[in-house]
Write a protein that holds these residues in place. Structure first.
Motif, PDB file in Angstrom:
ATOM      1  N   VAL A 184     -21.887  -5.356  -5.493  1.00 18.20           N
ATOM      2  CA  VAL A 184     -21.651  -7.037  -4.161  1.00 18.20           C
ATOM      3  C   VAL A 184     -21.841  -8.263  -5.039  1.00 18.20           C
ATOM      4  CG1 VAL A 184     -22.399  -8.245  -2.568  1.00 18.20           C
ATOM      5  CG2 VAL A 184     -23.548  -5.950  -2.418  1.00 18.20           C
ATOM      6  N   LYS A 185     -19.944  -8.306  -4.343  1.00 18.02           N
ATOM      7  CA  LYS A 185     -19.288  -9.239  -4.473  1.00 18.02           C
ATOM      8  C   LYS A 185     -18.529  -9.335  -6.141  1.00 18.02           C
ATOM      9  CE  LYS A 185     -20.873 -12.250  -1.759  1.00 18.02           C
ATOM     10  NZ  LYS A 185     -20.139 -12.521  -0.483  1.00 18.02           N
ATOM     11  N   GLY A 186     -18.526  -7.732  -6.273  1.00 17.55           N
ATOM     12  CA  GLY A 186     -17.829  -7.477  -7.840  1.00 17.55           C
ATOM     13  C   GLY A 186     -15.877  -7.336  -6.647  1.00 17.55           C
ATOM     14  N   PHE A 187     -15.228  -7.377  -7.534  1.00 15.57           N
ATOM     15  CA  PHE A 187     -13.875  -7.416  -7.714  1.00 15.57           C
ATOM     16  C   PHE A 187     -13.330  -6.538  -7.595  1.00 15.57           C
ATOM     17  CE2 PHE A 187     -14.718 -12.022  -9.046  1.00 15.57           C
ATOM     18  CZ  PHE A 187     -14.511 -12.393  -8.133  1.00 15.57           C
ATOM     19  N   PHE A 188     -12.278  -5.524  -6.719  1.00 10.66           N
ATOM     20  CA  PHE A 188     -11.103  -4.642  -6.951  1.00 10.66           C
ATOM     21  C   PHE A 188     -10.006  -4.836  -6.938  1.00 10.66           C
ATOM     22  CE2 PHE A 188      -8.928  -1.202  -4.368  1.00 10.66           C
ATOM     23  CZ  PHE A 188      -9.057  -0.461  -5.327  1.00 10.66           C
ATOM     24  N   LEU A 189      -9.003  -4.471  -8.478  1.00 16.56           N
ATOM     25  CA  LEU A 189      -7.432  -5.040  -8.280  1.00 16.56           C
ATOM     26  C   LEU A 189      -6.897  -3.640  -8.365  1.00 16.56           C
ATOM     27  CD1 LEU A 189      -9.178  -6.859  -9.791  1.00 16.56           C
ATOM     28  CD2 LEU A 189      -7.344  -7.470 -11.282  1.00 16.56           C
ATOM     29  N   ILE A 190      -5.954  -3.914  -7.625  1.00 15.13           N
ATOM     30  CA  ILE A 190      -5.347  -2.341  -7.434  1.00 15.13           C
ATOM     31  C   ILE A 190      -4.084  -3.001  -7.138  1.00 15.13           C
ATOM     32  CG2 ILE A 190      -5.310  -2.886  -3.969  1.00 15.13           C
ATOM     33  CD1 ILE A 190      -4.588   0.356  -4.005  1.00 15.13           C
ATOM     34  N   THR A 191      -2.695  -2.122  -8.106  1.00 23.22           N
ATOM     35  CA  THR A 191      -1.473  -2.268  -7.621  1.00 23.22           C
ATOM     36  C   THR A 191      -0.982  -0.682  -6.783  1.00 23.22           C
ATOM     37  OG1 THR A 191      -1.631  -3.596  -9.819  1.00 23.22           O
ATOM     38  CG2 THR A 191       0.335  -2.801  -9.507  1.00 23.22           C
ATOM     39  N   SER A 192      -0.259  -1.108  -5.659  1.00 19.69           N
ATOM     40  CA  SER A 192       0.427  -0.126  -5.410  1.00 19.69           C
ATOM     41  C   SER A 192       2.341  -0.301  -5.328  1.00 19.69           C
ATOM     42  CB  SER A 192       0.147  -0.022  -3.957  1.00 19.69           C
ATOM     43  OG  SER A 192       0.148   0.644  -3.271  1.00 19.69           O
ATOM     44  N   CYS A 193       2.427   1.131  -5.278  1.00 19.56           N
ATOM     45  CA  CYS A 193       4.278   0.651  -4.777  1.00 19.56           C
ATOM     46  C   CYS A 193       4.336   1.707  -3.531  1.00 19.56           C
ATOM     47  CB  CYS A 193       4.884   1.393  -6.055  1.00 19.56           C
ATOM     48  SG  CYS A 193       4.778   2.825  -6.148  1.00 19.56           S
ATOM     49  N   ASN A 194       2.939   2.625  -3.067  1.00 15.92           N
ATOM     50  CA  ASN A 194       3.453   2.994  -1.873  1.00 15.92           C
ATOM     51  C   ASN A 194       2.828   2.031  -0.763  1.00 15.92           C
ATOM     52  OD1 ASN A 194       4.334   5.283  -2.550  1.00 15.92           O
ATOM     53  ND2 ASN A 194       2.255   6.284  -2.050  1.00 15.92           N
ATOM     54  N   TRP A 195       1.883   1.339  -0.852  1.00 14.57           N
ATOM     55  CA  TRP A 195       1.159   0.411   0.696  1.00 14.57           C
ATOM     56  C   TRP A 195       2.009  -0.888   0.398  1.00 14.57           C
ATOM     57  CZ3 TRP A 195      -1.316   3.534   3.710  1.00 14.57           C
ATOM     58  CH2 TRP A 195      -1.495   4.390   3.922  1.00 14.57           C
ATOM     59  N   THR A 196       2.019  -1.755   1.540  1.00 11.05           N
ATOM     60  CA  THR A 196       2.586  -2.491   2.011  1.00 11.05           C
ATOM     61  C   THR A 196       0.959  -3.738   2.257  1.00 11.05           C
ATOM     62  OG1 THR A 196       2.436  -3.369   3.829  1.00 11.05           O
ATOM     63  CG2 THR A 196       4.205  -2.556   2.959  1.00 11.05           C
ATOM     64  N   LYS A 197       1.082  -5.198   1.210  1.00 11.06           N
ATOM     65  CA  LYS A 197      -0.014  -5.578   1.807  1.00 11.06           C
ATOM     66  C   LYS A 197      -1.179  -5.498   2.671  1.00 11.06           C
ATOM     67  CE  LYS A 197      -1.494 -10.739   2.067  1.00 11.06           C
ATOM     68  NZ  LYS A 197      -0.749 -12.303   2.568  1.00 11.06           N
ATOM     69  N   GLU A 198      -0.087  -5.917   3.695  1.00 12.09           N
ATOM     70  CA  GLU A 198      -0.912  -5.260   5.406  1.00 12.09           C
ATOM     71  C   GLU A 198      -1.148  -4.089   5.360  1.00 12.09           C
ATOM     72  OE1 GLU A 198       2.005  -6.377   4.381  1.00 12.09           O
ATOM     73  OE2 GLU A 198       1.743  -8.918   5.508  1.00 12.09           O
ATOM     74  N   GLU A 199      -1.012  -2.930   5.059  1.00 11.00           N
ATOM     75  CA  GLU A 199      -1.525  -1.918   4.794  1.00 11.00           C
ATOM     76  C   GLU A 199      -2.657  -1.613   4.167  1.00 11.00           C
ATOM     77  OE1 GLU A 199       3.139   0.226   5.605  1.00 11.00           O
ATOM     78  OE2 GLU A 199       1.845   0.368   3.841  1.00 11.00           O
ATOM     79  N   LEU A 200      -2.614  -2.331   2.791  1.00 11.11           N
ATOM     80  CA  LEU A 200      -4.090  -2.163   2.069  1.00 11.11           C
ATOM     81  C   LEU A 200      -4.878  -3.157   2.435  1.00 11.11           C
ATOM     82  CD1 LEU A 200      -2.845  -2.443  -0.990  1.00 11.11           C
ATOM     83  CD2 LEU A 200      -3.562  -0.589  -0.822  1.00 11.11           C
ATOM     84  N   LEU A 201      -4.789  -3.607   3.517  1.00 10.28           N
ATOM     85  CA  LEU A 201      -6.280  -5.175   3.821  1.00 10.28           C
ATOM     86  C   LEU A 201      -6.435  -3.764   5.061  1.00 10.28           C
ATOM     87  CD1 LEU A 201      -4.289  -7.872   4.768  1.00 10.28           C
ATOM     88  CD2 LEU A 201      -6.160  -7.726   3.093  1.00 10.28           C
ATOM     89  N   ASN A 202      -5.691  -2.444   5.569  1.00 10.37           N
ATOM     90  CA  ASN A 202      -6.405  -1.963   6.965  1.00 10.37           C
ATOM     91  C   ASN A 202      -7.745  -0.810   6.148  1.00 10.37           C
ATOM     92  OD1 ASN A 202      -6.286  -0.729   9.821  1.00 10.37           O
ATOM     93  ND2 ASN A 202      -5.662   0.717   8.659  1.00 10.37           N
ATOM     94  N   GLU A 203      -6.216  -0.605   5.014  1.00  7.24           N
ATOM     95  CA  GLU A 203      -7.553   0.609   4.098  1.00  7.24           C
ATOM     96  C   GLU A 203      -8.634  -0.045   3.731  1.00  7.24           C
ATOM     97  OE1 GLU A 203      -6.078   4.233   3.751  1.00  7.24           O
ATOM     98  OE2 GLU A 203      -4.703   3.222   5.465  1.00  7.24           O
ATOM     99  N   PHE A 204      -8.096  -0.787   3.445  1.00  7.11           N
ATOM    100  CA  PHE A 204     -10.218  -1.556   2.980  1.00  7.11           C
ATOM    101  C   PHE A 204     -10.573  -2.612   3.302  1.00  7.11           C
ATOM    102  CE2 PHE A 204      -7.249  -0.055  -0.863  1.00  7.11           C
ATOM    103  CZ  PHE A 204      -8.046   0.685  -1.530  1.00  7.11           C
TER     104      PHE A 204
END
Length: 237
Positions: A184-204
């Motif tokens: 809890v309160k940990g960080f997840f750093l993701i780099t993607s060439c398939n997904w836009t910011k908005e799409e990643l916000l929806n996925e997570f």
């Protein structure tokens, strides 16, 4: 020596994304790039190449992507003994960079035994001993991995999104696995060439909130502009 692989030039996304248009509506066309067999073959070749020539293989999204993440960790003063998990570590080059920057509690997992073997050889060559490696399928973890302060993904979620066998369910399982390993309160750093910011916000969207968007290179095409990759930091709620 390492080769560089970045968005639009060999990554799972194949083509750069413009304006958030997602081919096929919900996801992407199924591809061998989303299968374990493909990556087993890739890392078997790269292991052979390393043994023959000392070439460590691909650097996903380029060296700048590694530096971008490390700068963020340093900016927010992530403790050097914080537990860090590299999801789909591949050749382990990012683990090496983290260790060189002083991080001492780092773990890399990959479902390809050849990838873990390659990582081990590279880490051994660098003279590092404080890096843990495990053959693990992140969607079906066989051992208890939990309590990580930071989890990092550079391309693994992209590859899962291309799996020919029910990629939608696999993406959901990825989020569940992430929630299980990250504290809890940990960080997840993701780099993607398939997904836009908005799409990643929806996925997570379940259990995670956006902490920061990291700057990435921009490009223009046909009068429109966009990013070749998205790099986001989520925090587990």
């Amino acid at each position: 020596m390492s080769k560089v692989r970045n968005g639009g030039g060999g990554n799972p996304g194949v083509a750069m994304r413009i304006g958030g248009v997602c081919p096929g509506g919900d996801g992407f066309a199924p591809s061998a790039l989303g299968t374990r067999e493909h990556w087993d073959a890739v890392y078997e070749r790269e292991l052979h190449t390393f043994q023959e020539y000392g070439d460590t293989g691909e650097i996903w999204f380029g060296e700048e992507s590694m530096n971008r993440l490390i700068r963020w960790m340093q900016k927010y003063k992530i403790p050097l003994d914080a537990s860090v998990l590299d999801i789909g570590t591949g050749n382990g080059v990012f683990l090496v960079e983290l260790a060189k920057c002083g991080f001492s509690n780092i773990t890399g997992i990959d479902y390809s035994p050849s990838a873990i073997q390659l990582s081990g050889r590279i880490i051994e060559k660098e003279g590092l001993s404080n890096i843990k490696l495990k053959v693990e399928d992140f969607l079906n973890l066989s051992t208890k991995l939990s309590g990580f302060h930071v989890c990092i993904d550079k391309g693994t979620f992209d590859a899962i999104s291309l799996n020919p066998d029910n990629a939608i369910e696999k993406r959901k399982q990825y989020v569940k696995s992430l929630s299980g390993v990250l504290k809890v309160k940990g960080f997840f750093l993701i780099t993607s060439c398939n997904w836009t910011k908005e799409e990643l916000l929806n996925e997570f969207s379940e259990g995670f909130e956006l902490f920061e968007e990291l700057p990435t290179p921009k490009f223009s095409f046909g009068g429109r502009s966009g990013n070749s990759v998205a790099a986001l930091v989520f925090q587990k709620m």
